[in-house]
Motif scaffolding. Structure first.
Motif, PDB file in Angstrom:
ATOM      1  N   LEU A  54      15.571  89.984  47.538  1.00  0.00           N
ATOM      2  CA  LEU A  54      14.346  89.974  46.729  1.00  0.00           C
ATOM      3  C   LEU A  54      13.114  90.241  47.598  1.00  0.00           C
ATOM      4  CD1 LEU A  54      15.099  86.911  44.411  1.00  0.00           C
ATOM      5  CD2 LEU A  54      15.197  89.334  43.798  1.00  0.00           C
ATOM      6  N   ARG A  59      10.131  91.528  45.428  1.00  0.00           N
ATOM      7  CA  ARG A  59      10.287  90.956  44.095  1.00  0.00           C
ATOM      8  C   ARG A  59      10.355  89.443  44.166  1.00  0.00           C
ATOM      9  NH1 ARG A  59      14.942  94.470  41.080  1.00  0.00           N
ATOM     10  NH2 ARG A  59      14.398  93.093  39.342  1.00  0.00           N
ATOM     11  N   ARG A  61      11.582  85.602  42.177  1.00  0.00           N
ATOM     12  CA  ARG A  61      12.783  85.046  41.567  1.00  0.00           C
ATOM     13  C   ARG A  61      12.863  85.322  40.068  1.00  0.00           C
ATOM     14  NH1 ARG A  61      15.861  81.214  43.611  1.00  0.00           N
ATOM     15  NH2 ARG A  61      15.870  80.044  41.658  1.00  0.00           N
ATOM     16  N   GLY A 113      18.333  83.660  41.252  1.00  0.00           N
ATOM     17  CA  GLY A 113      16.936  83.643  40.831  1.00  0.00           C
ATOM     18  C   GLY A 113      16.826  82.953  39.484  1.00  0.00           C
TER      19      GLY A 113
END
Length: 225
Positions: A54, A59, A61, A113
């Motif tokens: 991530l 990005r 979660r 996530g």
């Protein structure tokens, strides 16, 4: 130092696959070819590796990665309450460009996530990806690009964006589809609350899906691009 391995060369394929397996085992990231676009993958059962994935993409979660599997037979180990319509879709479109969101098996010790108890699964139609998955087991895989940038269709394109964040790049040639997988959500169906709806348009069209599951696919107006 990150390196790209040309999987059309048998020697580089063997070396690249060995190093990719080792990287996954160590919680590092690998880039793999798929039938849609290139993906960046990590051990799905290592929260630290998933978090690294991530972070590499930029990005949070709230955008959990899908899980790629070596075959449809793996689905029952990752998901529960799988409707017959989902099995029908899997029989037609896997391996291929269809990602299906299902209820995750609650017993699994993983952290992808903020999934709200779901998992998005797919079997890719690429021999290099399938070979690696057969040896590593399911991998958390997202498109090999920085968030907001176009998904990479070549290993070199993925390297340009992700660089040293990834340990091993497997070059399986240009991803001919050049378009991401279609994502459908089957959780409402499995809970008896509705049908299957399209979350993201991709290489599999609504018309193709409807040929298999008919009106179980919710109207196209429900889809989000």
């Amino acid at each position: 130092m990150s390196r790209i391995y040309d999987c059309s060369d048998n020697s580089e394929l063997l070396t690249g696959m060995r190093l990719a397996r080792q990287a996954v085992a160590k919680g590092q990231l690998v880039v793999i070819p798929t039938d849609t676009v290139y993906g960046v993958g990590a051990n799905a059962f290592s929260p630290e590796a998933v978090q690294l994935l991530l972070e590499a993409k930029g990005r949070g979660r709230q955008s959990p990665p899908p899980v790629l599997m070596p075959s449809a037979a793996t689905m029952d180990g990752l998901a529960q309450n799988i409707p017959d319509e989902v099995r029908a879709l899997a029989a037609v479109f896997w391996p291929g460009g269809l990602t299906i969101v299902l209820e995750a098996q609650p017993s699994l010790a993983w952290d992808l996530g903020d999934t709200n108890g779901t998992v998005a699964v797919r079997v890719p139609a690429h021999p290099v990806a399938l070979e690696l998955l057969a040896e590593t087991g399911p991998l958390a895989v997202s498109s090999a690009n920085l968030t907001g940038q176009p998904a990479a269709t070549t290993a070199a394109g993925a390297h340009d964006q992700l660089g040293a964040r990834v340990e091993v790049y497997l070059d399986g040639g240009e991803a001919t589809a050049g378009q991401a997988s279609t994502i459908v959500d089957a959780t409402s169906l499995s809970r008896g609350e509705g049908g299957i709806r399209i979350l993201r348009d991709g290489v599999i069209s609504a018309a193709q899906l409807r040929e298999v599951i008919g009106d179980t696919l919710e109207p196209a107006t429900e889809a989000v691009g």
